[in-house]
Design a protein around this motif. Sequence first.
Motif, mmCIF file in Angstrom:
data_model
loop_
_atom_site.group_PDB
_atom_site.id
_atom_site.type_symbol
_atom_site.label_atom_id
_atom_site.label_comp_id
_atom_site.label_asym_id
_atom_site.label_seq_id
_atom_site.Cartn_x
_atom_site.Cartn_y
_atom_site.Cartn_z
ATOM 1 N N LEU A 108 0.830 -1.200 0.000
ATOM 2 C CA LEU A 108 0.000 0.000 0.000
ATOM 3 C C LEU A 108 0.868 1.255 0.000
ATOM 4 O O LEU A 108 2.051 1.219 0.342
ATOM 5 N N SER A 112 -7.096 5.906 10.293
ATOM 6 C CA SER A 112 -6.641 6.314 8.966
ATOM 7 C C SER A 112 -6.945 7.789 8.739
ATOM 8 O O SER A 112 -8.071 8.247 8.949
ATOM 9 N N GLN A 161 -5.910 -2.542 4.838
ATOM 10 C CA GLN A 161 -5.528 -1.185 5.214
ATOM 11 C C GLN A 161 -4.844 -1.140 6.577
ATOM 12 O O GLN A 161 -4.083 -0.224 6.866
ATOM 13 N N SER A 162 -5.136 -2.140 7.409
ATOM 14 C CA SER A 162 -4.608 -2.146 8.771
ATOM 15 C C SER A 162 -4.532 -3.578 9.260
ATOM 16 O O SER A 162 -5.325 -4.428 8.837
ATOM 17 N N THR A 190 0.485 3.626 2.002
ATOM 18 C CA THR A 190 0.345 4.195 3.342
ATOM 19 C C THR A 190 1.186 3.417 4.337
ATOM 20 O O THR A 190 1.531 2.253 4.109
#
Length: 348
Positions: free
Chosen positions: A114, A184, A229-230, A116
């Motif tokens: 990702l 986020s 995402q996490s 991020t």
Amino acid sequence: MHAGQTTLGIDEATLARAAETLRGGGLVAFPTETVYGLGANALAPTAVARIFEAKARPHFDPLIVHVAEVAEARRLTTHWPDIARALADAFWPGPMTLVLPKQSIVPDLVTAGLATVALRIPAHPVALALLRAAERPVAAPSANRFGGVSPTTAAHVQDELGKQVDMVLDGGACQTGVESTVISLVEAGPPRVLRLGGLAVERIEQVVGEVAIAKPQAAGREAEQRGQQSPGMLERHYAPRTPLWLVERRANFPSEAHHESGQKFKVGMLIFGRSAGDVKSDPRNREYEIAAVESLSATGDVVEAAANLFAAMRRLDALGLDGIVAERVPDKGLGRAINDRLRRAATR
């Protein structure tokens, strides 16, 4: 530290050896206020790969990068918005992880490909001393096999990972007991909580206003292709080997918790706000053999319950039971994170 000085019983020489182990590409398990982490130099892909191997962790699950100072966090991201500054000022060091756009220096293996990176400053003297001594950002998921019950003592790490870890720093039992809250800051709109955790949503909202809360993700091709995402977003996670059912307080046992043979089902109970005697005297429970009862907090304190959660689950899981029945706690403050962990553990 000065020569001979200790941090929670860990002397300067041991910390220096742990820091050198990290710089040399090794794995060091260390305490944080949330759970024990399995650390590697976050900027060395070969070292990070050892984390995935030791945990049997899928590569689509990103890692949290731990740093000792806000300035270090800022160097790892391309954008540090005002809201990140406000949250960091309010809650770092502490059980909060911020997801922000990453600098190219952060390996893709750390971030599941990702754009991020997840960053946090832990609030534990041993963790902070190690990070400062290592002079490196440290990628560190929980120090246990992937998907299982997180470790809150050094003994849990040794029992589960053993010689796969080069060093284990024993800083005692973790105070918070559930993982950090992940927020986020990369999407348009309000901050989005990707994982409930040791920082209550209500406290976050006092600083930044209303937040959104993400739904869990199912494991599958989409997660593998796009990355999560996490960490801690899968529908099933934090699970003991023993089947676990999540029930409302004082509810009857789940209907599926029966032996086809008609023999009594041997269970352990994870309770909140009452004592073992209350459970064993409840006439509705007589058709079951209640082999063990773990009270997360007899007084109904969710902070105490969070600190006790994973250790209690591990003790019940070690008893060879037919099942574990866990009572839901009040769904506010840290109770939301506790219920989140229990719900994921109960998912089939």
